[in-house]
Design a protein around this motif. Structure first.
Motif, mmCIF file in Angstrom:
data_model
loop_
_atom_site.group_PDB
_atom_site.id
_atom_site.type_symbol
_atom_site.label_atom_id
_atom_site.label_comp_id
_atom_site.label_asym_id
_atom_site.label_seq_id
_atom_site.Cartn_x
_atom_site.Cartn_y
_atom_site.Cartn_z
ATOM 1 N N LEU A 62 5.666 4.553 3.809
ATOM 2 C CA LEU A 62 5.517 3.923 2.480
ATOM 3 C C LEU A 62 4.187 4.328 1.887
ATOM 4 O O LEU A 62 3.171 4.242 2.545
ATOM 5 C CB LEU A 62 5.568 2.403 2.615
ATOM 6 N N ALA A 101 3.542 0.527 -3.339
ATOM 7 C CA ALA A 101 3.614 -0.896 -3.007
ATOM 8 C C ALA A 101 2.660 -1.719 -3.853
ATOM 9 O O ALA A 101 2.986 -2.826 -4.268
ATOM 10 C CB ALA A 101 3.286 -1.105 -1.531
ATOM 11 N N GLU A 129 6.266 -8.223 3.329
ATOM 12 C CA GLU A 129 6.663 -6.939 2.759
ATOM 13 C C GLU A 129 6.551 -6.947 1.229
ATOM 14 O O GLU A 129 6.700 -7.998 0.611
ATOM 15 C CB GLU A 129 8.108 -6.610 3.156
ATOM 16 N N PRO A 130 6.270 -5.799 0.633
ATOM 17 C CA PRO A 130 6.197 -4.469 1.242
ATOM 18 C C PRO A 130 4.827 -4.111 1.808
ATOM 19 O O PRO A 130 4.569 -2.979 2.184
ATOM 20 C CB PRO A 130 6.519 -3.549 0.064
ATOM 21 N N THR A 169 4.532 -2.785 5.629
ATOM 22 C CA THR A 169 4.819 -1.359 5.760
ATOM 23 C C THR A 169 3.734 -0.507 5.115
ATOM 24 O O THR A 169 3.327 0.523 5.656
ATOM 25 C CB THR A 169 6.189 -1.050 5.130
ATOM 26 N N ILE A 217 8.994 -0.294 -5.759
ATOM 27 C CA ILE A 217 9.321 0.074 -4.378
ATOM 28 C C ILE A 217 10.333 1.201 -4.435
ATOM 29 O O ILE A 217 11.418 1.045 -5.015
ATOM 30 C CB ILE A 217 9.894 -1.128 -3.606
ATOM 31 N N THR A 229 11.392 3.305 0.836
ATOM 32 C CA THR A 229 10.726 2.087 1.267
ATOM 33 C C THR A 229 11.693 0.911 1.258
ATOM 34 O O THR A 229 11.712 0.089 2.178
ATOM 35 C CB THR A 229 9.542 1.769 0.332
ATOM 36 N N ILE A 252 11.816 -1.577 4.630
ATOM 37 C CA ILE A 252 11.068 -2.819 4.795
ATOM 38 C C ILE A 252 11.874 -3.877 5.545
ATOM 39 O O ILE A 252 13.098 -3.922 5.481
ATOM 40 C CB ILE A 252 10.602 -3.378 3.434
#
Length: 328
Positions: A12, A17, A202-203, A206, A278, A282, A286
């Motif tokens: 990611l 993000a 999340e995200p 990640t 996102i 990704t 996630i």
């Protein structure tokens, strides 16, 4: 019915993000009876939501036409948090809003007249974690003693979840220092020495694993917080009483979308692209919680009871009294 969503690990980009964005507000809402014979007290409502995976059913319902089938136009409005949205629903700027259950029960304990109108999001393993830099000496929860832990909000779901893990190793919240920092800023703040650890969802889990090499010390949704209800939809008691048909229409559409999210992760992944930044890779990677389609007082009572145990509230709350009537 809820369905435990699959969890993967994938690359990611932090910029993606941290650049999350939500849908903007529309125009004036209507307070006149609905056209076309639907009988709704209000045909257009403004609904507050965070640009995170939790409220994805709102956007699924939009895309699938579930609101339209109910004679309802929903205008999503980006908010910064459930607690921050409370003044907006009290003022009428929002009709319905996302909220986390800890914020809700804190508000109820302070005399706020609000109602939970639909469920949204429930914890699953590894979706809410304590993380540290890869070279940190912190290896276990016990190692957090005397350390500073970043959370997105103080005295809320984050601190409650972390405190429950501290208790399991014989520590209390007084053995650590909690400091407030928005999720997008946590990783860099910890890396620069402003804190030792952070509570992530999340995200951002990640993102910080990939870009900063962070590692997980503990999953905070285990033991007493396993499968903890996290977030739902709220309205004021006055609004719910004044707009029963509009509320029922919203509840029905959201329940349909929650069921779809539970059954098919691909629906979630497609919807995330419409209100966050996102990317598709990704979204497929996630770790997600679950999406209950009904408000269950017994499940939600667990949150209120934990809050009483950790003295977030001074008296018990009967969660049944906070839940609005089910959709007709």
């Amino acid at each position: 019915m809820t369905h435990r969503l699959s969890r993967h690990a994938l690359v990611l980009g932090l910029a993606a993000a941290l650049g999350l964005t939500g849908c903007g507000a529309g125009g004036e809402t209507s307070s006149s009876p609905a056209a076309g014979g639907t009988g709704l007290e209000k045909t257009t409502i403004r609904v507050g939501a965070l640009p995170v995976p939790d409220p994805v059913a709102l956007y699924i319902a939009q895309a699938k036409g579930f609101f339209e089938e109910e004679g309802l136009t929903v205008e999503p409005v980006t908010i910064t948090g459930g607690a921050a949205a409370l003044p907006q629903i009290e003022s009428g700027a929002l009709d319905v809003s996302q909220t986390n259950y800890v914020s809700t029960f804190l508000a109820v304990s302070q005399g706020k007249k609000i109602k939970l109108v639909a469920d949204m999001y429930q914890a699953a393993p590894n979706a809410f974690t304590i993380m540290v830099p890869k070279d940190s000496p912190i290896k276990t929860v016990a190692d957090l003693k005397g350390r500073t832990i970043l959370v997105n909000n103080l005295r809320n779901i984050a601190t409650l979840a972390v405190t429950s893990q501290l208790k399991a190793v014989g520590l209390t919240e007084n053995d650590v220092k909690f400091a407030e920092k928005p999720f997008p800023e946590m990783g860099n703040a910890i890396n620069s020495g402003q804190a030792d650890a952070g509570w992530f969802t999340e995200p951002f889990i990640t993102a910080n694993q990939k870009t900063l090499g962070f590692r997980t010390v503990a999953d905070t949704m285990t033991g007493p917080t396993a499968e903890l209800p996290i977030a739902g939809w709220m309205a004021t008691q006055e609004w719910a009483q004044k707009h029963p048909k509009t509320l029922a229409a919203f509840q029905r559409a959201i329940a349909r979308a929650q069921q779809l999210a539970s059954a098919d992760r691909k629906e979630i992944e497609a919807a995330l692209a419409t209100y966050t930044k996102i990317d598709a890779g990704t979204a497929a990677a996630i770790t997600l919680g679950t999406y209950p389609s009904t408000l269950d007082a017994a499940r939600l009572q667990k949150v209120a009871d934990l809050m009483l145990e950790y003295q977030y509230i001074s008296a018990p709350i009967d969660v049944k009294s906070v839940i609005a009537s089910a959709a007709g």
